[in-house]
Scaffold this motif. Sequence first.
Motif, PDB file in Angstrom:
ATOM      1  N   PHE A   1      12.783  80.331  32.323  1.00  0.00           N
ATOM      2  CA  PHE A   1      13.378  79.079  31.426  1.00  0.00           C
ATOM      3  C   PHE A   1      12.381  78.193  30.881  1.00  0.00           C
ATOM      4  N   ARG A   2      11.206  78.503  31.138  1.00  0.00           N
ATOM      5  CA  ARG A   2      10.059  77.648  30.443  1.00  0.00           C
ATOM      6  C   ARG A   2       9.432  78.513  29.366  1.00  0.00           C
ATOM      7  N   GLU A   3       9.356  79.776  29.612  1.00  0.00           N
ATOM      8  CA  GLU A   3       8.408  80.542  28.612  1.00  0.00           C
ATOM      9  C   GLU A   3       9.368  81.446  27.762  1.00  0.00           C
ATOM     10  N   ASP A   4       9.410  81.560  26.616  1.00  0.00           N
ATOM     11  CA  ASP A   4      10.048  82.615  25.718  1.00  0.00           C
ATOM     12  C   ASP A   4       9.575  83.911  25.713  1.00  0.00           C
ATOM     13  N   ILE A   5      10.482  84.791  26.423  1.00  0.00           N
ATOM     14  CA  ILE A   5       9.837  86.099  26.584  1.00  0.00           C
ATOM     15  C   ILE A   5       9.890  87.065  25.135  1.00  0.00           C
TER      16      ILE A   5
ATOM     17  N   HIS B   1      17.452  91.101  27.584  1.00  0.00           N
ATOM     18  CA  HIS B   1      18.674  90.405  28.550  1.00  0.00           C
ATOM     19  C   HIS B   1      17.570  89.232  28.923  1.00  0.00           C
ATOM     20  N   PRO B   2      18.033  88.066  29.694  1.00  0.00           N
ATOM     21  CA  PRO B   2      17.257  87.175  29.964  1.00  0.00           C
ATOM     22  C   PRO B   2      15.906  87.462  30.752  1.00  0.00           C
ATOM     23  N   PHE B   3      15.814  88.619  31.461  1.00  0.00           N
ATOM     24  CA  PHE B   3      14.707  88.767  32.170  1.00  0.00           C
ATOM     25  C   PHE B   3      13.798  90.018  31.986  1.00  0.00           C
TER      26      PHE B   3
ATOM     27  N   MET C   1      11.384  94.581  33.559  1.00  0.00           N
ATOM     28  CA  MET C   1      11.389  93.220  33.718  1.00  0.00           C
ATOM     29  C   MET C   1      10.083  92.652  33.209  1.00  0.00           C
ATOM     30  N   VAL C   2      10.471  91.318  32.814  1.00  0.00           N
ATOM     31  CA  VAL C   2       8.918  90.644  32.171  1.00  0.00           C
ATOM     32  C   VAL C   2       8.017  90.661  33.045  1.00  0.00           C
TER      33      VAL C   2
END
Lengths: 253, 244, 226
Positions: free
Chosen positions: C103-107, C74-76, C91-92
């Motif tokens: 929003f800046r780093e691709d997880i 998921h996004p986080f 969570m990342v």
Amino acid sequence: MKELIASVKKEYLVDLAMQGKRVDGRALDQYREVSIERGVIGTAQGSALVKLGNTQVMVGVKLEKGEPFPDTPTSGILVVNAELLPLASPTFEPGPPNENAIELARVVDRTIRESQMIDLEKLCIKEGEEVWAVFIDIYVLDHDGNLIDASVLASVAALYDVKPPAVEGWTLPEFPLRAKPVAVTVVKLNGVMMVDAGLEEENTADVRLTISTLENGNICAMQKGGSGFFQREELEKAYELARKCGEELRKKL
Amino acid sequence: MAEAKPEKLLVDGRRLDGRRPDELRPLRIKAGILKRADGSAYIELGKNKILAAVYGPKEMHPRHLQQADVAVLRCRYNMAPFSVEERKRPGPDRRSMEISKVIREALEPVLFLHLYPRAVIDVFIEILQADAGTRTAGITAASVALADAGVPMRDLVAGISVGKVDGTVVLDLMKEEDQWGEADMPVAVMPRRKCITLLQMDGNFTPQEFRQALDLAFKGVEQIYEAQKEALKEKYLPSLEEGR
Amino acid sequence: MLFVENRELVVPGRLLAEGDYFAGEGTFLEGGKIFSAVIGLAEIREKSISVISLQGRYIPRRGDRVIGIVTDTHPFGWILDLNSPYTGNLMVSELVGRKVDVFREDIGKFLRIGDAVLAEVREVDERWRVQLTASERGMGRIRGGRLVEISPAKVPRVIGRKGSMLKVLEETSGCRLEVGLNGRILIRGRDLKKVNAVVEAILLIEREAHLSGLTDRIKAKLEREG
């Protein structure tokens, strides 16, 4: 068929039950007002509308010629179907019958079939080739609890409403009936047994038992439902309720 | 099905297969016979051959079927197409849907479902060979499979059918008795507390016969309960004994 | 009053004790009596009685060390399968140990679907949502090694009393083990033969988890094969 009910409501119902009381002032062995209207549908050979309080169930009986089952070549056919119509409750959804509708139909089917109220042998037209099929369609119109008892009442009433049918090919003087089975459903609420549960009582109870009896007090069908259980003595009590209330209900048929 | 009704189902107090009215058919239960399932059991009761498997508790999909406060129990009773004389059309029908429902309701009372909110426990019952009494034998096997899966339970559930043939109340109906008898009453019981978790009946019982039938059912259930416990011990004891 | 012996095999519903006893794990109370809820071994410790389950699913608890497998993103962060009715959420920031501007780093560069992760259960809330953390040294994505799965009920035996079995497994083989309480165990070692010997030993422990003298037998086995 269970709907979510606020625990404060449940507790209230349980409290009342423990004092032998009910939310609408009824006694534990008392049915809501029972009304039976016959002949409500002209296009059916027999019909009835039953009200148990606010619960409304309509039944239509249709007669059609059909082929007998190979293992019973001289016997008429009985088919029972139940529809929990979406207009009857916010919890009923359109679509093929779910397990609740199927259970309802099958409990009514067993009650009618095992009571032998219809003399199916008389419905033979030509052995092995043609017999009368009796279709009982149960239409639940308003679900306010205790659909089984209402459906059995409506089905039996509708069967007794079948007049010497004006159906092509009918030769018998009358529709061959010979018993009046009645179903009484007992629910258990925190150990307290009561008949004819209203919707809230039904959703608070954890178990129910339907007992279908005949005029002589014999049992012709039973069905336990819900995820609770019964003790042996409770079954005795349930039978007594079924016999007593069944007699009262039968008077109305 | 087209066989003719035998003239008598009961001769000199003996049934078609030689049993007395209060006798069970030969019974065999085995626990833990499937590798992949979390729990499993196999039962033979007379000619009945039935498998039960349990998966879970596991995550419930689809999510909207999750219950916030309890685990959901799902049961599927299914007859193999080859399990009866005439081939049965595969898949659920009205009978199997109703049976699946009453089986679920017979097992629910013993499970601590509130321990696993939002999860699901799947119970699969496959009738491989049928000879009457399949729903109750299925329950018997399913409860052993649940225990074998390590699912917390208050008790086992043991099931048996009772009925009436030639006016006599009998235990554990076989196919002919089910077909030609005057009443059939499947019963499931939590043996420890003698609570009834499944009760169905069709046919004709006087109140007296109903009581007799219940007495007989409780008697039968006692024997089945012993066989269930034995089956579980048979699976788990050997590895324990060696170590002593 | 007691109705079972210590280490007796009991089935669900078996009466264990009545009166002045404490109902431990794997048991339940009913009308003042203590019964077994599962199939397992009765364990009596003074005034407390419990049943050691021989089967059963892993249920996450705070502080547990587990090995999860990434099944979704998921996004986080990620959703991890825990071999349990409940999945874990990682969570990342709990993986990399710092704030990450998603929003800046691709997880996606940290974890992919299918990756195995060594993590700790940080929290289990009342809705059974499981939060994981894996930022500690040695945790996080697992690179290399052999992963085996056993019944979670058997994990305590692989660890042994005060870690005795685990110590034997590691010392006699020279391998390193990471034991997830959810039944997943990672074995790392240079010598493939020794890794395989440890895997076999673990599967033996699973099969015969309740034999006594198991630790000595495992030790002998590993020494023989190593």
